[in-house]
Design a protein around this motif. Sequence first.
Motif, PDB file in Angstrom:
ATOM      1  N   PHE A 206      41.562 -20.187 -16.620  1.00 41.69           N
ATOM      2  CA  PHE A 206      41.709 -19.376 -15.401  1.00 41.69           C
ATOM      3  C   PHE A 206      40.545 -19.628 -14.442  1.00 41.69           C
TER       4      PHE A 206
ATOM      5  N   GLU B 276      51.369 -22.964 -19.844  1.00 44.24           N
ATOM      6  CA  GLU B 276      52.200 -21.999 -20.580  1.00 44.24           C
ATOM      7  C   GLU B 276      53.636 -22.522 -20.733  1.00 44.24           C
TER       8      GLU B 276
ATOM      9  N   THR C 131      54.249 -14.411 -27.341  1.00 47.08           N
ATOM     10  CA  THR C 131      54.062 -15.046 -26.034  1.00 47.08           C
ATOM     11  C   THR C 131      52.918 -14.360 -25.290  1.00 47.08           C
TER      12      THR C 131
ATOM     13  N   GLY D 282      52.484 -12.997 -19.377  1.00 47.19           N
ATOM     14  CA  GLY D 282      53.063 -13.495 -18.125  1.00 47.19           C
ATOM     15  C   GLY D 282      54.187 -14.490 -18.315  1.00 47.19           C
TER      16      GLY D 282
ATOM     17  N   LEU E   5      42.843 -11.905 -16.066  1.00 44.19           N
ATOM     18  CA  LEU E   5      43.477 -11.247 -14.919  1.00 44.19           C
ATOM     19  C   LEU E   5      42.805  -9.914 -14.595  1.00 44.19           C
TER      20      LEU E   5
HETATM   21  C1  S3P Z   1      48.403 -12.920 -19.543  1.00 48.20           C
HETATM   22  C2  S3P Z   1      48.337 -12.444 -20.820  1.00 48.20           C
HETATM   23  C3  S3P Z   1      47.507 -13.058 -21.859  1.00 48.20           C
HETATM   24  C4  S3P Z   1      47.226 -14.524 -21.534  1.00 48.20           C
HETATM   25  C5  S3P Z   1      46.706 -14.671 -20.157  1.00 48.20           C
HETATM   26  C6  S3P Z   1      47.672 -14.136 -19.101  1.00 48.20           C
HETATM   27  C7  S3P Z   1      49.267 -12.225 -18.559  1.00 48.20           C
HETATM   28  O1  S3P Z   1      48.138 -12.970 -23.122  1.00 48.20           O
HETATM   29  O2  S3P Z   1      48.401 -15.293 -21.672  1.00 48.20           O
HETATM   30  O3  S3P Z   1      45.477 -14.002 -20.087  1.00 48.20           O
HETATM   31  O4  S3P Z   1      49.559 -12.805 -17.504  1.00 48.20           O
HETATM   32  O5  S3P Z   1      49.693 -11.085 -18.858  1.00 48.20           O
HETATM   33  P1  S3P Z   1      48.341 -11.565 -23.936  1.00 48.20           P
HETATM   34  O6  S3P Z   1      49.576 -10.920 -23.387  1.00 48.20           O
HETATM   35  O7  S3P Z   1      48.500 -12.005 -25.343  1.00 48.20           O
HETATM   36  O8  S3P Z   1      47.109 -10.769 -23.704  1.00 48.20           O
END
Ligand code: S3P
Length: 168
Positions: A48, A60, A77, A80, A119
């Motif tokens: 990020f 992803e 998953t 996001g 985020l």
């Molecule tokens: C994200 C959630 C994170 C990770 C990234 C983005 C999101 O995973 O993929 O920081 O956009 O909600 P977790 O849901 O396992 O925390």
Amino acid sequence: MNNVFLIGMMGSGKTTTAQELARIRALKAIDVDGIIEDCAKKSINDIFLEDGEAAFREFEKDALLQVLNSQYQVVATGGGIVLAPENVKRMRESGTVVYLKTALPILWERVKSSRNRPLLRAENPKEIFKGIFEKRSALYEQAAHHIVLTDGKTVRQVASEIYEKVFL
Ligand code: S3P
């Protein structure tokens, strides 16, 4: 056997629940964020920070495609994953999608002091988190074959509920 995909907000317990469900069913637990970190050879935070969110979302998508090459998996998953309609389509076509639905205050309590949620690295993380929750709730509901409410339940209870809905 088709894969089981767990979707839901950060802090909804996708990773621990995937591990528990995999244990009960003798399946393999897979974590999409883990695959991304292996492929990128750096942490989610660093992706990020150095490459930006758009680059992370491409990682992803690729990681999900990689997961789809195998079966007998319970897949945790990232929160996001539902932002890209093609991810949703691919998960729904190749398995059962389960939304771990958790109330906003419970999620916030779990994630508020987490250091690895890029985020939320902002001056107003609570408002940002609420905004993400509001934007995504409908996406999770639409993507899911099944919805499991997690509030007040242990990981084991949630995993058993998924087991009943998906396998019995
Ligand atoms: C994200 C959630 C994170 C990770 C990234 C983005 C999101 O995973 O993929 O920081 O956009 O909600 P977790 O849901 O396992 O925390």
